[in-house]
Design an enzyme around this catalytic site. Structure first.
Site, PDB file in Angstrom:
ATOM      1  N   CYS A  12       0.848  -1.390   0.139  1.00  0.00           N
ATOM      2  CA  CYS A  12       0.059   0.067  -0.028  1.00  0.00           C
ATOM      3  C   CYS A  12       1.004   1.228  -0.007  1.00  0.00           C
ATOM      4  O   CYS A  12       1.519   1.756   0.963  1.00  0.00           O
ATOM      5  CB  CYS A  12      -1.034   0.063   1.398  1.00  0.00           C
ATOM      6  SG  CYS A  12      -1.926   1.619   1.199  1.00  0.00           S
ATOM      7  N   LYS A  39      -9.176 -10.587   4.062  1.00  0.00           N
ATOM      8  CA  LYS A  39      -9.051  -9.728   5.350  1.00  0.00           C
ATOM      9  C   LYS A  39      -9.299 -10.463   6.435  1.00  0.00           C
ATOM     10  O   LYS A  39     -10.708 -10.996   6.389  1.00  0.00           O
ATOM     11  CB  LYS A  39      -9.991  -8.534   5.020  1.00  0.00           C
ATOM     12  CG  LYS A  39      -9.645  -7.611   4.066  1.00  0.00           C
ATOM     13  CD  LYS A  39     -10.469  -6.430   3.646  1.00  0.00           C
ATOM     14  CE  LYS A  39     -10.387  -5.691   2.462  1.00  0.00           C
ATOM     15  NZ  LYS A  39     -11.385  -4.955   2.068  1.00  0.00           N
ATOM     16  N   VAL A  52      -6.757  -0.068   4.421  1.00  0.00           N
ATOM     17  CA  VAL A  52      -5.637   0.156   4.951  1.00  0.00           C
ATOM     18  C   VAL A  52      -5.007   1.633   4.526  1.00  0.00           C
ATOM     19  O   VAL A  52      -5.225   1.704   3.219  1.00  0.00           O
ATOM     20  CB  VAL A  52      -4.594  -0.969   4.875  1.00  0.00           C
ATOM     21  CG1 VAL A  52      -5.020  -2.103   5.435  1.00  0.00           C
ATOM     22  CG2 VAL A  52      -4.117  -1.186   3.622  1.00  0.00           C
TER      23      VAL A  52
HETATM   24  N1  LIG Z   1      -8.799   7.349   1.332  1.00  0.00           N
HETATM   25  C1  LIG Z   1      -7.935   5.805   1.861  1.00  0.00           C
HETATM   26  C2  LIG Z   1      -7.408   5.113   0.735  1.00  0.00           C
HETATM   27  C3  LIG Z   1      -6.652   3.911   1.366  1.00  0.00           C
HETATM   28  C4  LIG Z   1      -6.643   2.647   0.012  1.00  0.00           C
HETATM   29  O1  LIG Z   1      -7.367   2.862  -1.031  1.00  0.00           O
HETATM   30  N2  LIG Z   1      -6.151   1.667   0.692  1.00  0.00           N
HETATM   31  C5  LIG Z   1      -6.109   0.265  -0.179  1.00  0.00           C
HETATM   32  C6  LIG Z   1      -4.947  -0.262  -0.228  1.00  0.00           C
HETATM   33  S1  LIG Z   1      -3.569   0.909  -0.805  1.00  0.00           S
HETATM   34  C7  LIG Z   1      -7.389  -0.147   0.343  1.00  0.00           C
HETATM   35  O2  LIG Z   1      -7.208  -1.006   1.497  1.00  0.00           O
HETATM   36  N3  LIG Z   1      -8.136  -1.110  -0.482  1.00  0.00           N
HETATM   37  C8  LIG Z   1      -9.126  -2.141   0.170  1.00  0.00           C
HETATM   38  C9  LIG Z   1      -9.168  -3.073  -0.531  1.00  0.00           C
HETATM   39  O3  LIG Z   1      -8.580  -3.727  -1.608  1.00  0.00           O
HETATM   40  O4  LIG Z   1     -10.273  -3.932  -0.245  1.00  0.00           O
HETATM   41  C10 LIG Z   1      -6.716   6.418   2.397  1.00  0.00           C
HETATM   42  O5  LIG Z   1      -6.111   7.532   2.133  1.00  0.00           O
HETATM   43  O6  LIG Z   1      -6.441   5.857   3.380  1.00  0.00           O
END
Ligand SMILES: N[C@@H](CCC(=O)N[C@@H](CS)C(=O)NCC(=O)O)C(=O)O
Length: 232
Positions: A12, A39, A52
């Site tokens: 991430c 998850k 995350v």
């Molecule tokens: N707006 C969020 C975006 C975070 C995000 O998109 N994280 C991704 C991984 S880089 C995630 O957890 N995606 C959820 C998934 O794949 O189910 C932040 O800034 O924390």
């Protein structure tokens, strides 16, 4: 003393922003890695959006990268701030850190593009984003706003790390004709906190991840993985 636990998956780029900030401030955090494709129940319980990073501080789960970073700024009393002192400068840095978050989404769209035509569209869009960044980097550097490394730099550094893996596949001309951005990228990569924000084999892990996406870039990545394992 705070006890931080930074929860994320291995790749991430958002999480890296907080990891870089913690390192810059000399704060320790336990890193917990999860698989976003599977998850764990405790994580689903903890993370309201299922995303995350999450920063666990005692019994509190802080989520959303920008909020986590603001919390670390406020909690790290006595440490050098990573936003500028003047409100307008601070707003400009925060705005460009938001811009970096949008670019992360653009990068995702780029490597997930299903076919060559969509890939070229996304490539051009992404190159356009870097051209906008170039217009902000007219100063002497080495960082976004001169000598001082700040949170806006921590936001851009993980993006350039992804470009390192793309560079293994082909020259996608993302920074072509953008000398300030190309120089900025190198300065960020050399920063110890940036270097330490990920697992040592991040590039290879990302390459293997890319190869499994089923996208246009996945085919290039799969060929690169294949040739690496043949050479090994
Ligand atoms: N707006 C969020 C975006 C975070 C995000 O998109 N994280 C991704 C991984 S880089 C995630 O957890 N995606 C959820 C998934 O794949 O189910 C932040 O800034 O924390």
């Amino acid at each position: 003393m705070h006890h931080f636990e930074l929860i994320s998956n291995i790749l991430c780029p958002f999480t890296q922003r907080a990891a870089i900030q913690l390192a810059e401030k000399g704060l320790q955090a336990r890193r917990t890695y999860i698989d976003l494709a599977d998850k764990p129940a405790w994580f689903i319980q903890l993370s309201p959006l299922g995303k995350v990073p999450v920063l666990r501080v005692g019994g509190t789960a802080v989520f959303e990268t920008a909020v986590i970073c603001e919390y670390i700024e406020e909690a790290a009393i006595g440490q050098a701030p990573m936003w500028p002192a003047q409100p307008l400068d601070r707003a400009r840095h925060r705005a460009w850190a938001e811009f970096a978050s949008t670019v992360i989404a653009d990068v995702f769209g780029f490597y997930m593009a299903p076919d060559e035509a969509a890939f070229e569209r996304k490539r051009a869009e992404l190159a356009g984003r870097f051209a906008r960044l170039e217009s902000q980097l007219a100063g002497a550097g080495p960082y976004f706003d001169g000598e001082r490394f700040g949170l806006v730099d921590a936001a851009f550094a993980p993006i350039f790390r992804l470009l390192e893996t793309f560079d293994l596949l082909a020259d996608f001309r993302l920074l072509q004709g953008l000398p300030a951005t190309a120089a900025y990228r190198l300065q960020l990569a050399a920063r110890p906190s940036v270097h330490a924000a990920v697992v040592p084999d991040y590039g290879q892990v990302f390459l293997r991840y890319l190869a499994g996406r089923g996208s246009y870039m996945a085919r290039l990545a799969a060929a690169a993985v294949e040739s690496t394992s043949v050479e090994a």
